[in-house]
Structures are given as structure tokens and as C-alpha cells.
Design a protein around this motif. Sequence first.
Motif, mmCIF file in Angstrom:
data_model
loop_
_atom_site.group_PDB
_atom_site.id
_atom_site.type_symbol
_atom_site.label_atom_id
_atom_site.label_comp_id
_atom_site.label_asym_id
_atom_site.label_seq_id
_atom_site.Cartn_x
_atom_site.Cartn_y
_atom_site.Cartn_z
ATOM 1 N N LEU A 12 6.884 60.715 5.508
ATOM 2 C CA LEU A 12 7.382 59.534 4.803
ATOM 3 C C LEU A 12 8.761 59.790 4.210
ATOM 4 O O LEU A 12 9.681 58.963 4.354
ATOM 5 N N SER A 23 11.296 64.692 -3.599
ATOM 6 C CA SER A 23 10.194 64.906 -2.655
ATOM 7 C C SER A 23 9.500 66.237 -2.935
ATOM 8 O O SER A 23 8.268 66.341 -2.836
ATOM 9 N N TYR A 76 11.392 59.897 6.873
ATOM 10 C CA TYR A 76 11.762 58.540 7.305
ATOM 11 C C TYR A 76 12.774 57.928 6.338
ATOM 12 O O TYR A 76 13.786 57.342 6.759
ATOM 13 N N ILE A 104 1.595 63.806 5.451
ATOM 14 C CA ILE A 104 1.942 62.377 5.437
ATOM 15 C C ILE A 104 3.157 62.128 4.544
ATOM 16 O O ILE A 104 4.074 61.385 4.916
ATOM 17 N N LEU A 105 3.172 62.753 3.369
ATOM 18 C CA LEU A 105 4.306 62.586 2.460
ATOM 19 C C LEU A 105 5.594 63.136 3.069
ATOM 20 O O LEU A 105 6.663 62.532 2.931
#
Length: 215
Positions: free
Chosen positions: A202, A147, A205, A198-199
Motif C-alpha cells: 500500500l 510507513s 503504491y 499488505i501495508l
Amino acid sequence: MGFWNVTLRLLEGFQNTCLIFALTLVLALPLGLAVAFGSMSRLAPLRYLTKTFVWIIRGVPLMLQIFIIYFVPRIVFQISFIPRFSSVIVAFTINYACYFSEIYRGGIENISRSQFEAGQVLGMTKSQIFFRVILLQVVKRILAPMSNEIITLVKDTALARVIVVAEIIKVAYEFAATDALIWPLFYTGVFYLAFVGILTLLFGYFEKKLDYFRA
């Protein structure tokens, strides 16, 4: 020039930013896995060659790699037309595949050897052991470092402007050069922050979905 017109122009550049990001990710993720397997190969020549290549790519700035891929074919092979956008994608893909490969390699090598042996005892093939037993555990282990690299990729897309690819930062520079507007450069930060936000959500999650691997 009004705020709305600037926003629309920046959105056009941001489309290219998103396209560079998406194509790099789609191409570099599987290529990085192939490079990781090369780095772990039992064939010494392949292993050393792959590791040397990864070392070179990780040691040379991405901007220089873009210049090499775009200009060297023109100079050495006398190729007059090299698509700028394609050169950026090739440079980004090779660069990030090498970084991803090291993350993959670390994740795979940290899996206990006993799990491979248990799969063999159950009569599973090597591919079955990897995809059914090892892969999700590797994904869990590499998600955080992966990430970080992917978020870095969002910001690195700005380097495409060095060979005049019209991503969002280049569009903002054009406002500064032609209309003496500096604020669009700062305004681009809003687009990057939204994308990274947003990333981040994500990846958060996905980390929660993989929590069942915790001991």
C-alpha cells in the motif's frame, strides 16, 4: 487441538490486534499534527512545553506508559474500574502521536520558505497555502518514515497483552499455558507478515502516486 481450531482462535485475537492498530492510527495521526504545530509555535511556553512532553513520551518505553495509564488512576484516584482496552488505546495514541509529530515537523520545516512567500504574494491565506501548496509535498517527504512507524505499530500491538488485552500473541500464549502447544506462537508470525506485507504494498503504491513531486 487441531490446526483449524487454533487458526480460528488466533483470528479472534487478531481482530483485537487490527482494532488497536486502526484506532491508534485514526486518533494519533491528527493528534500528532496538532502536537507538531505546538512544537513549532511562536509562543515559547507552548513550544517548550510541547517539546518537553514529546521528549518524555519518546524516552519512556511504551510498555511502561501502558502500565502508568492503566494503574496510576487506580492507585492515585482510587478508580476501581479502568477499561483495559481503552487504556491501551490511550497509551498507544499518545505515544504514536508524539512520534508522528516529529515526522510532521521535519517534513514541514524542510519545505522551502519561498513557497510560503509565493502563496502570500498570490493573496492566499495561511490555511490555503498549507492545504493547497504545502500539504501534499509534506506527505511525499514524510511517507517513508511514516510507513516505518506504522509498520512498527503493527508489531507493538503485542504489548497490549501486558494488561491482559486479548490480542493475537496473548491468545497464542494461552495455548502454550493450557494446552502445552508452542507452535501457535510461531504461527502468529504468519499473521503479522501478511499484515505488514499488505501495508508495504500500500505504501509502495502511494509513493508511486506521489512521484510527480520529484524534481
